[in-house]
Design a protein around this motif. Sequence first.
Motif, short mmCIF file in Angstrom:
data_model
loop_
_atom_site.label_atom_id
_atom_site.label_comp_id
_atom_site.label_asym_id
_atom_site.label_seq_id
_atom_site.Cartn_x
_atom_site.Cartn_y
_atom_site.Cartn_z
N UNK A 235 0.80 -1.24 0.00
CA UNK A 235 0.00 0.00 0.00
C UNK A 235 0.83 1.28 0.00
N UNK A 236 1.77 1.40 0.93
CA UNK A 236 2.53 2.65 1.02
C UNK A 236 3.45 2.84 -0.18
N UNK A 237 4.04 1.77 -0.69
CA UNK A 237 4.86 1.86 -1.88
C UNK A 237 4.01 2.25 -3.09
N UNK A 238 2.82 1.70 -3.16
CA UNK A 238 1.92 2.03 -4.27
C UNK A 238 1.53 3.51 -4.22
N UNK A 239 1.25 4.00 -3.05
CA UNK A 239 0.91 5.41 -2.89
C UNK A 239 2.09 6.30 -3.27
N UNK A 240 3.28 5.93 -2.82
CA UNK A 240 4.49 6.68 -3.16
C UNK A 240 4.74 6.67 -4.65
N UNK B 11 17.58 7.28 5.26
CA UNK B 11 17.14 6.76 3.97
C UNK B 11 16.61 5.34 4.13
N UNK B 12 15.46 5.03 3.56
CA UNK B 12 14.92 3.67 3.65
C UNK B 12 15.76 2.71 2.84
N UNK B 13 15.97 1.51 3.37
CA UNK B 13 16.79 0.52 2.69
C UNK B 13 15.97 -0.66 2.17
N UNK B 14 14.85 -0.94 2.78
CA UNK B 14 14.00 -2.04 2.34
C UNK B 14 12.57 -1.53 2.19
N UNK B 15 11.75 -2.34 1.52
CA UNK B 15 10.34 -1.97 1.37
C UNK B 15 9.66 -1.95 2.73
N UNK B 16 10.12 -2.81 3.63
CA UNK B 16 9.54 -2.84 4.98
C UNK B 16 9.76 -1.50 5.69
N UNK C 226 6.47 0.09 7.32
CA UNK C 226 6.35 0.16 8.77
C UNK C 226 6.09 1.59 9.21
N UNK C 227 5.24 1.73 10.19
CA UNK C 227 4.97 3.03 10.77
C UNK C 227 6.07 3.33 11.77
N UNK C 228 6.89 4.32 11.42
CA UNK C 228 8.02 4.64 12.27
C UNK C 228 8.37 6.10 12.08
N UNK C 229 9.14 6.59 13.00
CA UNK C 229 9.63 7.96 12.89
C UNK C 229 10.91 7.92 12.08
N UNK C 230 10.95 8.65 10.93
CA UNK C 230 12.11 8.63 10.06
C UNK C 230 13.09 9.69 10.52
#
Length: 505
Positions: free
Chosen positions: A280-285, A459-464, A468-472
Amino acid sequence: MKFENILAETDGFGRFQIALIVLLVVPRITLPCHFLLNNFIAATPSHHCDFSGLDTEGVFENLTAEQRLAVSLPTRADGTPSSCLMFPEPQFHLLLNSSNTTTLPAGPCQNGWVFDNSTFKSTLATQFDLVCDKRRLTKGTATIFFIGVMLGAVFFGVLCDKYGRRSMLLVSYISAIVFSLISALSNSYIMFAVFRFLTGFGITGISIITIVLNRWIPESARWLIAAGKPEKAHYFLQRCATINRREEFSTRIKPETLSSIISVDQQKRSFTYLDLIKTPRMRRLTVFTGIVWYGVASTYYGISLNITGFGLDLYLTHFIYAAIELPAKFLTYFSLNVIGRRYSQMGTLLATGICILINILTPKSFWMFRTIVAVLGKGLSEAAFTTVFLYTTELYPTVVRQNGVGYTSFMARLGASVSPLIMLLEDVWKPFPEVVFCSVAIFSGLVAWLLPETLNARLPETIEDIEQTRKRSICLSSQDQVKLKPEPEPLKPEENMEKSTMMES
């Protein structure tokens, strides 16, 4: 351990990274030359029918140039000679009374055209007679080139992840050089269009591949780790650390350390474009970045490929358009670090749309004011382009970053391909193209507001990491780490004092 920690051990942004940036500049100099070449090779000089065949008795020798035009060509509503029509025979009576030529019979040019060579010695229009009924083909060459760039983005995006950046960059260099030389030697429009398409296809690799082909420049360490090649990644990082004079890197960081950055199941997996839309989040992005890239490119090239109608020389207008990009890039650098990526992207797109709207509403007689606004809009569109390149690479995770860049580059080239065709809508309604570009810029700017902020974010390294809901952030603060742990039992006063002393030390 995260990749940012590994990179810090190589001295982060040191001499090695500075050398990379310098080497990256050289091949990219050719890109704007190719992208904006259509402004000059597809220019259409002033022209009229070649009426020399009408002078069968040598009468024209006794007439002035203006008189020859008057008896051979009908006039348009503004009183200028027609560019596409001619009389079947000389109308000498017009030398005495030329008040009305609309009722006289006229037909298309029979013997080609005569072009004004004062500005351009040769263009596609003059070489292949792309005027009158064929005038749209000059705009079509830009579309053909950008379609090649668009398809090349997909091609290099896939193969870069499979064969590596350096190998595909070499392919890009060779193909761009060969095809561009052949297109310059073309003797027909079809041949030129084919090799112009292949030039765009080949040159895309230089645009989307981030590492220059050079024996001193490594593959992307992030990509090597994500591809399950920690030993090779360690080798290139070691070279980077050596150049940056961080000799202790080899003793502190081992290949086994790099292996722990991404789990084994992730290393063995091969990622494709489908991974951009599976979650879902990758699709939205993916959807939002595609819209933004389309809007940025469509607006930028819609402005850049329209350098006529401002009352200035063609070369001067192009020079001003190019010069404004330098301060735009510098201002973007500060904007990105002050107000962030998202607001920079949104602001530049909305401001570009506003500039186009002002020019739509401003009468043509105020050409100086319209030129200033157009140059400002060009600078803002360049700022939007500069922002989106950095913003996109920070939004996509490492494992699909090249796929993401390939996809967004595809959307950008789609927007660039459509831009020349949109300009043909002026035949329907003169301001129609500007209305379209204005709407696209404003809409894509609003979509950019829906993207997450990446300033000072890890920077995100994986699709997870995306899902995942987290503070970047660069790393969790000690306070956040405490919140993630189970609540401890209350301590006695002596124990509490002892723990506080240990934390301070």
